[in-house]
Design a protein around this motif. Structure first.
Motif, PDB file in Angstrom:
ATOM      1  N   LEU A   1       0.807  -1.402   0.249  1.00  0.00           N
ATOM      2  CA  LEU A   1      -0.259  -0.380   0.681  1.00  0.00           C
ATOM      3  C   LEU A   1       1.152   1.264  -0.046  1.00  0.00           C
ATOM      4  N   PRO A   2       0.401   2.226  -0.764  1.00  0.00           N
ATOM      5  CA  PRO A   2       0.891   3.569  -0.903  1.00  0.00           C
ATOM      6  C   PRO A   2       1.466   3.641   1.389  1.00  0.00           C
ATOM      7  N   GLY A   3       2.488   4.962   1.198  1.00  0.00           N
ATOM      8  CA  GLY A   3       2.607   5.044   2.456  1.00  0.00           C
ATOM      9  C   GLY A   3       1.170   5.421   3.340  1.00  0.00           C
TER      10      GLY A   3
ATOM     11  N   ARG B   1      -1.529  -0.530  -7.690  1.00  0.00           N
ATOM     12  CA  ARG B   1      -2.421  -0.821  -7.207  1.00  0.00           C
ATOM     13  C   ARG B   1      -2.387  -2.015  -7.157  1.00  0.00           C
TER      14      ARG B   1
ATOM     15  N   ASP C   1      -1.680   5.533   2.808  1.00  0.00           N
ATOM     16  CA  ASP C   1      -2.859   4.399   3.127  1.00  0.00           C
ATOM     17  C   ASP C   1      -2.227   3.050   4.056  1.00  0.00           C
TER      18      ASP C   1
ATOM     19  N   ARG D   1       7.261  -6.324   1.300  1.00  0.00           N
ATOM     20  CA  ARG D   1       8.191  -5.503   0.188  1.00  0.00           C
ATOM     21  C   ARG D   1      10.198  -6.123  -0.903  1.00  0.00           C
TER      22      ARG D   1
END
Length: 263
Positions: free
Chosen positions: A147-149, A211, A151, A183
């Motif tokens: 997820l983006p930071g 995404r 989010d 990651r």
């Protein structure tokens, strides 16, 4: 009482019936409800008349109704990965003969949207339609890691960090360190973090832009398989996730659809 308030309270009652997982009597619902007896009865009658609940007069029990099942099937077809992923899950399950899960994030939790059992199924929490924690499941961590930071921080703030087992990550900082490793590695493990004796390897399903669409996992019992044996299946899992992501390209998710505006 406002219309929105009434609808919300009726949905609370619907959720309460669903959580039992079996037909339930009025007295049992009342014992766990925060509504007065007359209010609870009125909501049950309304939900039954609308087909959202079914009432068995012989057993005097309430259960989920046919109309709700139809709505659930329609929502499933429109908003989950299940229809697209089905042939890929079938193929993966046949190739490896292990339990396979497909999941998505739903309000900071894991929603299991499909499952394939091994030839010798093992008892575990996860079934299609169930909701589980994101911070201590393989599929949950696989999705959180990508997820983006902004989010991610929002989702982490909603985690309970309840300790299910001695291996459960119980703080956001500990989980962040684990997500960094995921990651770098590309896939996640569940090391008996949610259920004793249950382990898995999980792979995120990512769109070309990164995404997070969902996650896949291969799950087993420590009595039957080891983490090293599961990790050997990582290439199969990655190929399946890539194939699902490719098939999603021409499919529009609900949050990607244009917003309706008034005129």
């Amino acid at each position: 009482m406002s219309g929105d308030g009434t609808v919300g309270k009726a949905l609370d009652v619907l959720d309460q019936v669903a959580e039992f997982g079996q037909p339930v009597r009025f007295a049992t619902l009342l014992a766990q409800s925060h509504f007065p007896k007359a209010t609870l009865y009125r909501f049950l009658q309304t939900l039954t008349s609308q087909g959202m609940l079914s009432y068995d007069p012989e057993r005097q029990t309430y259960s989920l109704g046919v109309r709700l099942v139809r709505l659930a099937h329609a929502a499933w077809a429109q908003s989950s990965l299940a229809p697209i992923a089905r042939p890929h899950l079938d193929r993966l399950s046949a190739d490896i003969d292990q339990t396979v899960h497909l999941a998505q994030l739903d309000n900071a939790q894991v929603l299991y949207v499909d499952k394939r059992n091994a030839a010798q199924p093992i008892e575990m929490f996860s079934d299609a339609g169930k909701v589980g924690p994101a911070y201590c499941t393989g599929v949950g961590k696989a999705m959180l890691a990508f997820l983006p930071g902004g989010d991610l921080e929002g989702v982490l703030a909603q985690q309970s960090f309840h300790r299910f087992t001695t291996n459960t990550y119980s703080t956001a900082d500990a989980l962040r360190a684990e997500l960094t490793n995921i990651r770098a590695r590309g896939y996640a493990f569940d090391r008996e973090e949610h259920e004793p004796g249950i382990i898995c390897i999980a792979q995120p399903i990512l769109a070309p832009g990164g995404r997070v669409l969902g996650a896949l996992s291969i799950t087993g019992s420590t009595r039957i398989i080891s983490l090293d044996q599961l990790e050997a299946l990582a290439p199969c899992l990655a190929r399946t996730a890539t194939a699902i992501a490719a098939d999603v390209q021409d499919w529009r998710f609900p949050d990607a659809m244009p917003q309706m505006t008034g005129t």
